[in-house]
Write an enzyme that holds these catalytic residues in place. Structure first.
Site, short mmCIF file in Angstrom:
data_model
loop_
_atom_site.label_atom_id
_atom_site.label_comp_id
_atom_site.label_asym_id
_atom_site.label_seq_id
_atom_site.Cartn_x
_atom_site.Cartn_y
_atom_site.Cartn_z
N LYS A 42 -21.30 15.82 10.41
CA LYS A 42 -20.72 16.40 9.28
C LYS A 42 -20.09 15.27 8.09
CE LYS A 42 -16.11 16.96 11.25
NZ LYS A 42 -15.47 18.21 11.66
N TYR A 57 -2.94 -6.40 -11.20
CA TYR A 57 -1.97 -5.70 -12.00
C TYR A 57 -1.25 -5.62 -11.67
CZ TYR A 57 -6.57 -3.30 -14.25
OH TYR A 57 -7.32 -3.21 -14.81
#
Length: 822
Positions: free
Chosen positions: A492, A718
């Site tokens: 999965k 940033y």
């Protein structure tokens, strides 16, 4: 090879059962899945903790195989084939190889060591091939099984063998020595690999030296420990004519003494002294491992009495060895198997088996160059290649090279070109589409250009998935199971981030019993990819029930509402005995029937022929945490009570399963009929003691996009969250939080690895980039970067980020290309 079956009865000291001892064997197989098995195959049914090939004899007989070496004859095949019954089939395989090796009186180079065996083998093959017809181990076939399979490939035209031998513990090399019998021994670098199998380094060296009992020369790097081990070895196994041929950077008593080493622009020049003469050898590498491996090759060439000009001219042409088969996404929904650096008959057989196990598309194409050093005449060689292509059901062949082109008539649906350039000029006309393409060529044909043209273009960040590591981890957990306990493997969440379809294909190849997915669309994707294994959907939504039925998926049913909804649709479709899986809630309190709903569940199912309870399952909440093991035992006891009640009331005997990865290791008495392997397959354990037995599966890689030096006081990224307090060299890497790298891993919490050194992440992780401090690393733009893998590991990252490895792995964006290799 061509061996009369009659001769092998005495070789194996076997009990014979069959009708025809006069048949000849030309192929030995241990893989029941190979399409190369046929009427002249001798199938050796290996039996171990992970698998028993005796179980597949019946289907092999149906495919035409008639000759078997077995430890027992299964009841359903008695009288249907020829059987040589032995006590141990692995020993029989090794005895066959030793017997076969004795039929050939040729010089053989045997290589062992911790590191560098395969590299040195491939380089020696390159350096010596102009003068010898060489048989060598394909890829890294150096194990107790790989070595005999390699040696069995010798034929009458070969006049030199090069075989590698790898061991992981004591008493293994004695078997391999009998098979290889090297006249020339090469001991490569001794490192930490397989340390756990030996008491100390001295014992490991002495075990490896057992390969050289009859070697007339032993090539090695001189040091105090190896010298002492060799002294003991030579005293125990004396050979009057044996030569110890050593090299060293520091000991001037070595046969070849390296006086100095200088590196410039990735080229290293070593000055060495040999027989009182001094030579300067140019090596096309700068890393220490490649330099040491080249020196090992140099000593072999000196032993063969090559003059310096020949040595220099050939060593200059050495190249990085690609030791793996890679699966890559190709253009127009194709998948590529990249084996573009070698072309010999044995490795072609391996590549074709890999093609079959990993094909995404039914249509199969092989792009193949001329094959070298087969030991056969060209007529015989290309007849054998043609048969291989036919046996493997290849739909079209593109041959490149003057020799293969001259045998075009042997290949159905084939197109031939004299050289790679001619093919590339016409590549557009082939309309590659929805097919699996094996690209296999000798290095001189430069097939990497073909791979580049056919590969789907994505950015330079990739997640490399080691399929061999997945196989290793699968077998590790399988070895913990009792006989007849089935295995469901969870694929999965895109195979825990590693790639669902490719891993599912590998698991199907290994005959796993079930696959598990979370949602129906994951299962549908696998079915559309050709997976035929039963697939259980653990969290099915009622809206997906029609699709689940359409694609023959099997739903987990965890509530009365869900059961009634599925029964309604099943009745409308007139289904009978459709498999469903009943989930019990034994304490996880996530999904499942509880004790107070069991009676209504039984009433709903009793007398119902529309569905069949294929399995009953539950899920353990704390199987990885010793402080809560008592709670696990309560869960198991409740599961036993509820499942037994369901089985008794409905008079059924379904599969039962409750153990997950940690449960397999910690609660072996609760295996029931099946277990569910999850994160352990992908190389992660919650137990540090167990972790060392698992292999890393995924390595997230990128490159350096740019390198710049900033002065003290400048900032990076940033928010100016990193301020340089001195002149600092910064590298930018094209991967960011959109690719799955957590922002919390930035600002000097985390690091990447460049040239085996840690480089801390500075400033904030950006959407598509991150920056690292490389002031202490000699690196340049284009250099490789490890984001995670061996260092840092996903376990290490998870600990720092206060999360779990699952989240790290499943967060990697699907825009990151997955590359699968063996």
């Amino acid at each position: 090879m061509s061996i009369n079956l009659k001769n092998l009865i005495s070789v194996f000291n076997a009990e014979w059962t069959g009708s025809d001892t006069d048949t000849f064997i030309d192929h030995v197989s241990i893989d029941s899945r190979s399409l190369q098995n046929g009427s002249q195959t001798l199938f050796i049914a290996l039996s171990g903790v992970n698998n028993d090939a005796h179980l597949y004899i019946s289907e092999l007989i149906e495919k035409g195989v008639q000759n078997f070496v077995v430890q027992y004859i299964p009841e359903n095949v008695k009288g249907k084939a020829n059987f040589l019954v032995v006590k141990n089939t692995l020993k029989a395989l090794q005895e066959l190889a030793a017997y076969y090796r004795d039929l050939f009186d040729i010089p053989v180079i045997g290589l062992t060591g911790s590191n560098g065996k395969t590299i040195v083998k491939e380089w020696l093959n390159f350096l010596l091939s102009p003068d010898y017809n060489i048989i060598r181990s394909p890829k890294s076939y150096n194990s107790q099984v790989g070595v005999p399979l390699s040696v069995i490939a010798i034929n009458e035209k070969h006049n030199l063998g090069i075989f590698e031998a790898g061991i992981s513990t004591v008493n293994e090399m004695v078997n391999l020595e009998k098979i290889i019998k090297p006249s020339i021994g090469v001991l490569t670098s001794i490192g930490s690999a397989h340390d756990e199998g030996f008491e100390n380094a001295e014992q490991k060296i002495k075990e490896k030296l057992q390969l050289f009992k009859k070697s007339k020369v032993i090539v090695y790097q001189k040091n105090k420990l190896v010298d002492q081990c060799l002294a003991d070895f030579c005293a125990e196994y004396p050979l009057p004519e044996r030569t110890l041929f050593s090299w060293s950077f520091t000991d001037d008593l070595a046969s070849v003494y390296i006086l100095k080493k200088e590196t410039q622009d990735d080229i290293t020049t070593i000055q060495y002294q040999y027989n009182d003469e001094i030579f300067n050898l140019e090596i096309p590498f700068s890393d220490s491992a490649s330099i040491e491996n080249t020196i090992s090759c140099l000593l072999v060439l000196l032993y063969f009495k090559y003059d310096f000009e020949v040595i220099q001219s050939r060593v200059k042409l050495l190249y990085p060895v690609e030791m793996r088969l890679e699966v890559k996404n190709g253009i127009h929904n194709c998948s590529l198997i990249d084996d573009s650096y070698s072309s010999d008959f044995q490795s072609l057989k391996i590549a074709l088996d890999f093609l079959e196990s990993q094909k995404k598309n039914a249509s199969k194409t092989v792009i193949l160059s001329d094959i070298f050093q087969s030991g056969f005449s060209n007529e015989e060689l290309y007849s054998k290649v043609s048969q291989l292509i036919s046996d493997n059901k290849i739909h079209r062949v593109i041959g490149i090279g003057p020799t293969i082109s001259s045998f075009k008539d042997k290949f159905a649906n084939s197109t031939m070109f004299q050289n790679t350039a001619d093919f590339i000029n016409e590549i557009e006309r082939f309309d590659f589409n929805n097919e699996t393409i094996l690209i296999k060529g000798a290095r001189s044909f430069q097939f990497e250009e073909i791979v580049s043209l056919l590969e789907e273009k994505t950015h330079e960040t990739v997640l490399e998935i080691n399929l061999d590591a997945i196989t290793h981890n699968f077998n590790y957990f399988k070895s913990k199971l009792k006989p007849d306990v089935k295995m469901m493997v969870m694929v999965k969440a895109f195979g825990y981030g590693n790639g669902g379809l490719e891993i599912a294909k590998l698991l199907e190849h290994h005959k796993v019993n079930y696959l598990g997915v979370a949602f129906a669309d994951e299962g549908i994707s696998l079915k559309n990819g050709g997976i035929k294994l039963p697939i259980m959907v653990l969290n099915p939504e009622s809206t997906s029930f029609p699709s689940i039925i359409q694609y023959q998926l099997e739903p987990e049913i965890y509530s009365l509402k869900g059961l009634n909804a599925f029964l309604k649709i099943a009745r409308e479709k007139n289904l009978k005995d459709y498999p469903i899986h009943i989930k019990m809630d034994t304490g996880m309190h996530r999904l499942g029937f509880e004790n107070n709903t069991i009676d209504e569940l039984i009433a709903t199912l009793k007398g119902n022929s529309t569905v069949r309870v294929q399995s009953i399952l539950s899920h353990l909440a704390t199987s990885d945490d010793p402080q809560y093991f008592d709670f696990v035992r309560q869960q198991i006891a409740l599961f036993e009570k509820l499942s037994s009640k369901l089985m008794t009331e409905l008079n059924i005997n379904p599969i039962r399963h409750t153990l997950n990865t940690s449960g397999i290791s910690n609660f072996p008495d609760a295996q029931y009929n099946m277990v569910r392997l999850g994160i352990g397959l992908y190389g992660v354990s919650n137990d540090p003691a167990e972790q060392k037995y698992l292999e890393n599966v995924g390595t997230l890689k990128s490159i350096i996009s740019q390198v710049r030096t900033i002065p003290a006081g400048d900032s990076v990224g940033y928010g100016r969250r990193f301020m340089a307090d001195r002149e600092t060299k910064i590298a930018t890497i094209p991967i960011g939080y959109a690719d799955g790298i957590a922002r919390l891993w930035g600002n000097e919490v985390g690091y990447v690895t460049i040239k085996n050194q840690k480089a801390k992440i500075v400033g904030s992780v950006c959407m598509d980039m991150l920056m690292v401090n490389v002031s202490h690393i000699d690196c340049k733009e284009g250099d490789s970067v490890i984001i995670f893998g061996e260092s840092p590991t996903v376990i290490e990252m998870a600990a720092a980020l206060k999360t779990i490895p699952y989240e790290i792995m499943t967060s990697i964006s699907q825009r990151v290309k997955r590359v699968f290799f063996r």
